[in-house]
Design a protein around this motif. Structure first.
Motif, mmCIF file in Angstrom:
data_model
loop_
_atom_site.group_PDB
_atom_site.id
_atom_site.type_symbol
_atom_site.label_atom_id
_atom_site.label_comp_id
_atom_site.label_asym_id
_atom_site.label_seq_id
_atom_site.Cartn_x
_atom_site.Cartn_y
_atom_site.Cartn_z
ATOM 1 N N ALA A 1 2.172 3.773 11.917
ATOM 2 C CA ALA A 1 1.185 4.983 11.551
ATOM 3 C C ALA A 1 1.287 5.944 12.510
ATOM 4 C CB ALA A 1 -0.385 4.227 11.989
ATOM 5 N N ARG A 2 1.144 7.082 11.820
ATOM 6 C CA ARG A 2 1.386 8.529 12.451
ATOM 7 C C ARG A 2 0.018 9.453 12.205
ATOM 8 N NH1 ARG A 2 7.095 9.800 12.978
ATOM 9 N NH2 ARG A 2 8.143 8.019 13.692
ATOM 10 N N GLU A 3 0.096 10.619 12.945
ATOM 11 C CA GLU A 3 -1.010 11.388 12.934
ATOM 12 C C GLU A 3 -1.324 11.811 11.362
ATOM 13 O OE1 GLU A 3 -1.690 15.359 15.238
ATOM 14 O OE2 GLU A 3 -1.263 13.881 16.542
ATOM 15 N N GLY A 4 -2.669 12.102 11.110
ATOM 16 C CA GLY A 4 -3.090 12.611 9.785
ATOM 17 C C GLY A 4 -2.807 11.435 8.565
ATOM 18 N N GLY A 5 -2.915 10.143 9.138
ATOM 19 C CA GLY A 5 -2.789 9.206 7.845
ATOM 20 C C GLY A 5 -1.428 8.973 7.275
ATOM 21 N N ARG A 6 -0.609 9.396 8.142
ATOM 22 C CA ARG A 6 0.949 9.266 7.453
ATOM 23 C C ARG A 6 1.620 8.376 8.212
ATOM 24 N NH1 ARG A 6 2.105 15.145 5.543
ATOM 25 N NH2 ARG A 6 4.140 14.527 5.144
ATOM 26 N N ILE A 7 2.807 8.164 7.834
ATOM 27 C CA ILE A 7 3.708 6.988 8.340
ATOM 28 C C ILE A 7 5.152 7.674 8.844
ATOM 29 C CG2 ILE A 7 2.838 5.378 7.019
ATOM 30 C CD1 ILE A 7 5.288 5.215 5.289
ATOM 31 N N LYS B 1 0.689 -1.197 0.003
ATOM 32 C CA LYS B 1 -0.116 0.100 -0.099
ATOM 33 C C LYS B 1 0.961 1.088 -0.243
ATOM 34 C CE LYS B 1 -3.870 1.864 2.363
ATOM 35 N NZ LYS B 1 -5.246 1.410 1.295
ATOM 36 N N THR B 2 0.428 2.218 -0.739
ATOM 37 C CA THR B 2 1.409 3.505 -0.993
ATOM 38 C C THR B 2 0.774 4.601 0.111
ATOM 39 O OG1 THR B 2 1.850 3.089 -3.449
ATOM 40 C CG2 THR B 2 2.055 5.354 -2.323
ATOM 41 N N LEU B 3 1.748 4.887 0.734
ATOM 42 C CA LEU B 3 1.510 5.939 1.884
ATOM 43 C C LEU B 3 2.645 7.191 1.958
ATOM 44 C CD1 LEU B 3 1.234 3.060 4.691
ATOM 45 C CD2 LEU B 3 -0.627 4.571 3.667
ATOM 46 N N ILE B 4 2.255 8.264 2.413
ATOM 47 C CA ILE B 4 3.061 9.198 2.588
ATOM 48 C C ILE B 4 3.740 9.601 4.001
ATOM 49 C CG2 ILE B 4 3.041 11.736 2.278
ATOM 50 C CD1 ILE B 4 1.757 11.056 -0.128
ATOM 51 N N PRO B 5 5.128 9.627 3.914
ATOM 52 C CA PRO B 5 5.935 9.740 5.151
ATOM 53 C C PRO B 5 5.859 11.160 5.727
ATOM 54 C CG PRO B 5 7.580 9.623 3.409
ATOM 55 C CD PRO B 5 6.058 9.621 2.767
ATOM 56 N N VAL B 6 6.017 11.113 6.908
ATOM 57 C CA VAL B 6 6.394 12.532 7.831
ATOM 58 C C VAL B 6 7.895 12.730 8.002
ATOM 59 C CG1 VAL B 6 4.175 12.501 9.037
ATOM 60 C CG2 VAL B 6 5.936 11.498 10.178
ATOM 61 N N GLU B 7 8.788 11.831 7.459
ATOM 62 C CA GLU B 7 10.071 12.029 7.656
ATOM 63 C C GLU B 7 10.897 11.273 6.660
ATOM 64 O OE1 GLU B 7 11.341 10.652 11.524
ATOM 65 O OE2 GLU B 7 9.602 8.800 11.351
ATOM 66 N N SER C 1 7.042 -0.381 19.215
ATOM 67 C CA SER C 1 5.664 0.301 18.730
ATOM 68 C C SER C 1 4.674 -0.997 18.347
ATOM 69 C CB SER C 1 6.103 0.862 17.380
ATOM 70 O OG SER C 1 4.862 1.376 16.712
ATOM 71 N N VAL C 2 3.352 -0.420 19.093
ATOM 72 C CA VAL C 2 2.271 -1.315 18.697
ATOM 73 C C VAL C 2 1.560 -0.575 17.239
ATOM 74 C CG1 VAL C 2 2.241 -2.038 21.030
ATOM 75 C CG2 VAL C 2 0.802 -0.080 20.099
ATOM 76 N N LYS C 3 2.087 0.239 16.597
ATOM 77 C CA LYS C 3 1.390 0.793 15.287
ATOM 78 C C LYS C 3 2.022 0.580 14.121
ATOM 79 C CE LYS C 3 -0.945 4.430 17.710
ATOM 80 N NZ LYS C 3 -1.490 5.828 17.532
ATOM 81 N N VAL C 4 2.891 -0.673 14.230
ATOM 82 C CA VAL C 4 3.735 -0.783 12.991
ATOM 83 C C VAL C 4 2.880 -1.473 11.813
ATOM 84 C CG1 VAL C 4 5.345 -2.470 11.869
ATOM 85 C CG2 VAL C 4 5.812 -1.424 14.156
ATOM 86 N N LEU C 5 2.855 -0.759 10.777
ATOM 87 C CA LEU C 5 1.990 -1.048 9.721
ATOM 88 C C LEU C 5 2.691 -2.146 8.441
ATOM 89 C CD1 LEU C 5 0.720 2.509 8.669
ATOM 90 C CD2 LEU C 5 -0.387 0.556 9.687
ATOM 91 N N GLY C 6 3.974 -2.255 8.649
ATOM 92 C CA GLY C 6 4.907 -3.056 7.617
ATOM 93 C C GLY C 6 6.311 -2.399 7.569
ATOM 94 N N VAL C 7 6.813 -2.844 6.187
ATOM 95 C CA VAL C 7 8.121 -2.364 6.045
ATOM 96 C C VAL C 7 8.395 -1.572 4.601
ATOM 97 C CG1 VAL C 7 10.545 -3.435 5.083
ATOM 98 C CG2 VAL C 7 9.157 -4.462 6.819
ATOM 99 N N ALA C 8 9.024 -0.496 4.650
ATOM 100 C CA ALA C 8 9.003 0.249 3.491
ATOM 101 C C ALA C 8 9.753 -0.200 2.363
ATOM 102 C CB ALA C 8 9.632 1.768 3.794
ATOM 103 N N LEU C 9 9.274 -0.358 1.306
ATOM 104 C CA LEU C 9 10.051 -1.163 0.072
ATOM 105 C C LEU C 9 11.003 -0.310 -0.425
ATOM 106 C CD1 LEU C 9 7.097 -3.225 -1.322
ATOM 107 C CD2 LEU C 9 8.644 -4.044 0.346
ATOM 108 N N THR C 10 11.002 0.958 -0.296
ATOM 109 C CA THR C 10 11.914 2.059 -1.127
ATOM 110 C C THR C 10 12.029 3.334 -0.089
ATOM 111 O OG1 THR C 10 10.215 3.466 -2.129
ATOM 112 C CG2 THR C 10 10.924 1.441 -3.357
#
Length: 146
Positions: free
Chosen positions: A29-35, A13-19, A42-51
């Motif tokens: 997961a971070r505030e505003g639907g970003r990562i 799933k494509t997501l937008i980072p905050v950093e 962390s108990v909010k791990v969504l997965g692994v960044a592929l790039t």
């Protein structure tokens, strides 16, 4: 019953980072639907960044000048979105501590993983070590994401 639209099946799933995020780092997961890069435990791990990706607020990077003050032009811009693998996907990540084949894993510092220990919080399990020979500390190895 009316039909529903399938959003994703197995990712990524494509997501937008905050950093700044590097490929192979655990993201949460971070505030505003970003990562962002997952913190230890962390108990909010969504997965692994592929790039690799850079947050849009810092694009283009501030250091785009060479020592003569000329603008550096990149043939390939740094992405401001990142594909995140999750849910049963097997990828390589960096291990902060040695782990054995089959060990349950949790997030550790800087988006890395380590063995969960004897009594982990079930919410913090991010996957299982699937590297047949196990993985040494500070080495990369396979994980099957939870």
């Amino acid at each position: 019953m009316s039909g529903i639209v399938q959003v994703t099946q197995g990712g990524p799933k494509t997501l937008i980072p905050v950093e700044k995020v590097l490929g192979g780092q655990l993201v949460e997961a971070r505030e505003g639907g970003r990562i962002g890069v997952a913190a230890a435990g962390s108990v909010k791990v969504l997965g692994v960044a592929l790039t690799d990706a850079l947050d849009p607020e810092h694009f283009p990077p501030a250091d785009t000048l060479d020592t003569f003050g000329r603008t550096i032009v990149s043939a390939v811009p740094v992405p401001t979105a990142v594909a995140v693998a999750y849910g049963g996907t097997e990828v390589k990540v960096t291990y902060s501590a040695a782990a054995n084949f089959g060990d349950k894993l949790v997030a550790t510092a800087a988006g890395t993983v380590g063995p969960a220990g004897e009594t982990p919080d079930a919410r913090s399990i991010v996957g299982i070590c699937t590297e047949p020979a196990g993985v040494a500390a500070n080495a990369t190895g396979l994980i099957r994401l939870a």
